[in-house]
Design a protein around this motif. Structure first.
Motif, PDB file in Angstrom:
ATOM      1  N   VAL A 152       0.803  -1.225   0.000  1.00 32.45           N
ATOM      2  CA  VAL A 152       0.000   0.000   0.000  1.00 32.45           C
ATOM      3  C   VAL A 152       0.837   1.277   0.000  1.00 32.45           C
ATOM      4  O   VAL A 152       0.312   2.339  -0.303  1.00 32.45           O
ATOM      5  CB  VAL A 152      -1.004   0.026   1.179  1.00 32.45           C
ATOM      6  CG1 VAL A 152      -2.013  -1.090   1.049  1.00 32.45           C
ATOM      7  CG2 VAL A 152      -0.296  -0.029   2.515  1.00 32.45           C
ATOM      8  N   ILE A 153       2.120   1.180   0.316  1.00 33.27           N
ATOM      9  CA  ILE A 153       2.991   2.352   0.275  1.00 33.27           C
ATOM     10  C   ILE A 153       3.404   2.587  -1.176  1.00 33.27           C
ATOM     11  O   ILE A 153       3.874   1.665  -1.837  1.00 33.27           O
ATOM     12  CB  ILE A 153       4.240   2.152   1.161  1.00 33.27           C
ATOM     13  CG1 ILE A 153       3.831   2.011   2.623  1.00 33.27           C
ATOM     14  CG2 ILE A 153       5.216   3.308   0.994  1.00 33.27           C
ATOM     15  CD1 ILE A 153       4.963   1.636   3.543  1.00 33.27           C
ATOM     16  N   PRO A 154       3.230   3.806  -1.698  1.00 32.13           N
ATOM     17  CA  PRO A 154       3.634   4.068  -3.086  1.00 32.13           C
ATOM     18  C   PRO A 154       5.110   3.747  -3.312  1.00 32.13           C
ATOM     19  O   PRO A 154       5.947   3.916  -2.419  1.00 32.13           O
ATOM     20  CB  PRO A 154       3.377   5.571  -3.250  1.00 32.13           C
ATOM     21  CG  PRO A 154       2.390   5.912  -2.186  1.00 32.13           C
ATOM     22  CD  PRO A 154       2.662   4.974  -1.042  1.00 32.13           C
ATOM     23  N   GLU A 155       5.404   3.282  -4.522  1.00 37.10           N
ATOM     24  CA  GLU A 155       6.768   2.848  -4.842  1.00 37.10           C
ATOM     25  C   GLU A 155       7.784   3.982  -4.784  1.00 37.10           C
ATOM     26  O   GLU A 155       8.972   3.743  -4.599  1.00 37.10           O
ATOM     27  CB  GLU A 155       6.783   2.183  -6.216  1.00 37.10           C
ATOM     28  CG  GLU A 155       6.025   0.876  -6.226  1.00 37.10           C
ATOM     29  CD  GLU A 155       5.916   0.260  -7.599  1.00 37.10           C
ATOM     30  OE1 GLU A 155       6.515   0.793  -8.553  1.00 37.10           O
ATOM     31  OE2 GLU A 155       5.219  -0.756  -7.710  1.00 37.10           O
ATOM     32  N   ASN A 156       7.336   5.218  -4.927  1.00 34.10           N
ATOM     33  CA  ASN A 156       8.283   6.334  -4.877  1.00 34.10           C
ATOM     34  C   ASN A 156       8.604   6.770  -3.444  1.00 34.10           C
ATOM     35  O   ASN A 156       9.451   7.625  -3.239  1.00 34.10           O
ATOM     36  CB  ASN A 156       7.764   7.515  -5.693  1.00 34.10           C
ATOM     37  CG  ASN A 156       6.456   8.059  -5.178  1.00 34.10           C
ATOM     38  OD1 ASN A 156       5.736   7.405  -4.431  1.00 34.10           O
ATOM     39  ND2 ASN A 156       6.126   9.270  -5.587  1.00 34.10           N
TER      40      ASN A 156
ATOM     41  N   VAL B 106       1.669  -3.472 -14.141  1.00 34.49           N
ATOM     42  CA  VAL B 106       1.991  -4.628 -13.298  1.00 34.49           C
ATOM     43  C   VAL B 106       1.254  -4.522 -11.964  1.00 34.49           C
ATOM     44  O   VAL B 106       1.209  -3.458 -11.344  1.00 34.49           O
ATOM     45  CB  VAL B 106       3.519  -4.722 -13.069  1.00 34.49           C
ATOM     46  CG1 VAL B 106       3.855  -5.825 -12.095  1.00 34.49           C
ATOM     47  CG2 VAL B 106       4.245  -4.933 -14.377  1.00 34.49           C
ATOM     48  N   ASP B 107       0.696  -5.627 -11.522  1.00 39.24           N
ATOM     49  CA  ASP B 107       0.011  -5.705 -10.234  1.00 39.24           C
ATOM     50  C   ASP B 107       1.070  -5.979  -9.161  1.00 39.24           C
ATOM     51  O   ASP B 107       1.439  -7.123  -8.900  1.00 39.24           O
ATOM     52  CB  ASP B 107      -1.032  -6.819 -10.286  1.00 39.24           C
ATOM     53  CG  ASP B 107      -1.912  -6.863  -9.054  1.00 39.24           C
ATOM     54  OD1 ASP B 107      -1.663  -6.085  -8.112  1.00 39.24           O
ATOM     55  OD2 ASP B 107      -2.848  -7.673  -9.036  1.00 39.24           O
ATOM     56  N   SER B 108       1.570  -4.910  -8.539  1.00 37.43           N
ATOM     57  CA  SER B 108       2.671  -5.023  -7.571  1.00 37.43           C
ATOM     58  C   SER B 108       2.371  -5.960  -6.408  1.00 37.43           C
ATOM     59  O   SER B 108       3.231  -6.764  -6.044  1.00 37.43           O
ATOM     60  CB  SER B 108       3.065  -3.642  -7.040  1.00 37.43           C
ATOM     61  OG  SER B 108       3.597  -2.864  -8.066  1.00 37.43           O
ATOM     62  N   PRO B 109       1.187  -5.896  -5.784  1.00 36.11           N
ATOM     63  CA  PRO B 109       0.915  -6.838  -4.694  1.00 36.11           C
ATOM     64  C   PRO B 109       1.009  -8.298  -5.145  1.00 36.11           C
ATOM     65  O   PRO B 109       1.492  -9.153  -4.409  1.00 36.11           O
ATOM     66  CB  PRO B 109      -0.506  -6.484  -4.251  1.00 36.11           C
ATOM     67  CG  PRO B 109      -0.668  -5.052  -4.613  1.00 36.11           C
ATOM     68  CD  PRO B 109       0.116  -4.885  -5.882  1.00 36.11           C
TER      69      PRO B 109
END
Length: 121
Positions: free
Chosen positions: A15-19, A102-105
């Motif tokens: 849930v934390i943004p990748e940036n 891409v679905d990061s989770p």
């Protein structure tokens, strides 16, 4: 508090943004109060000889939830390498429905699931 962060690290990173790299690093560097980290500057440090290496980390996040759509074929592939084309068809299955994003989770869960499966063998 650190044990809570380390136990739910996967859920937080999903849930934390990748940036927000520093916030993610804060979550990923948390460790339980009873754990003693080795000094990385110790000469001739052998990580595989440390007693803590044999303890599995506590993972309280739902790892298999994001993998529900691919879990059956993933388990089959990890167990007996069937279906043969699983790896070739994996990338489109890691994308969000109807997009090229891409679905990061799902990717995070896949990496952790495969790692846990490899250690269990």
């Amino acid at each position: 508090f650190p044990a809570f962060l380390s136990g739910y690290h996967l859920s937080f990173c999903n849930v934390i943004p990748e940036n927000c790299v520093q916030l993610r690093n804060l979550i990923l560097s948390a460790f339980s109060r009873g754990m003693v980290l080795p000094d990385p500057f110790t000469p001739n440090l052998k990580i595989d000889l440390l007693p803590e290496i044999s303890k599995s980390p506590v993972v309280l996040s739902n790892i298999v939830g994001p993998l529900s759509s691919i879990r059956e074929s993933l388990d089959s592939y990890l167990k007996n390498r069937q279906p043969v084309d699983f790896v070739q068809t994996l990338l489109p299955r890691l994308l969000k429905n109807g997009s090229k994003e891409v679905d990061s989770p799902r990717v995070n869960s896949l990496v952790l699931y495969i790692g846990m499966h490899a250690i269990a063998k």
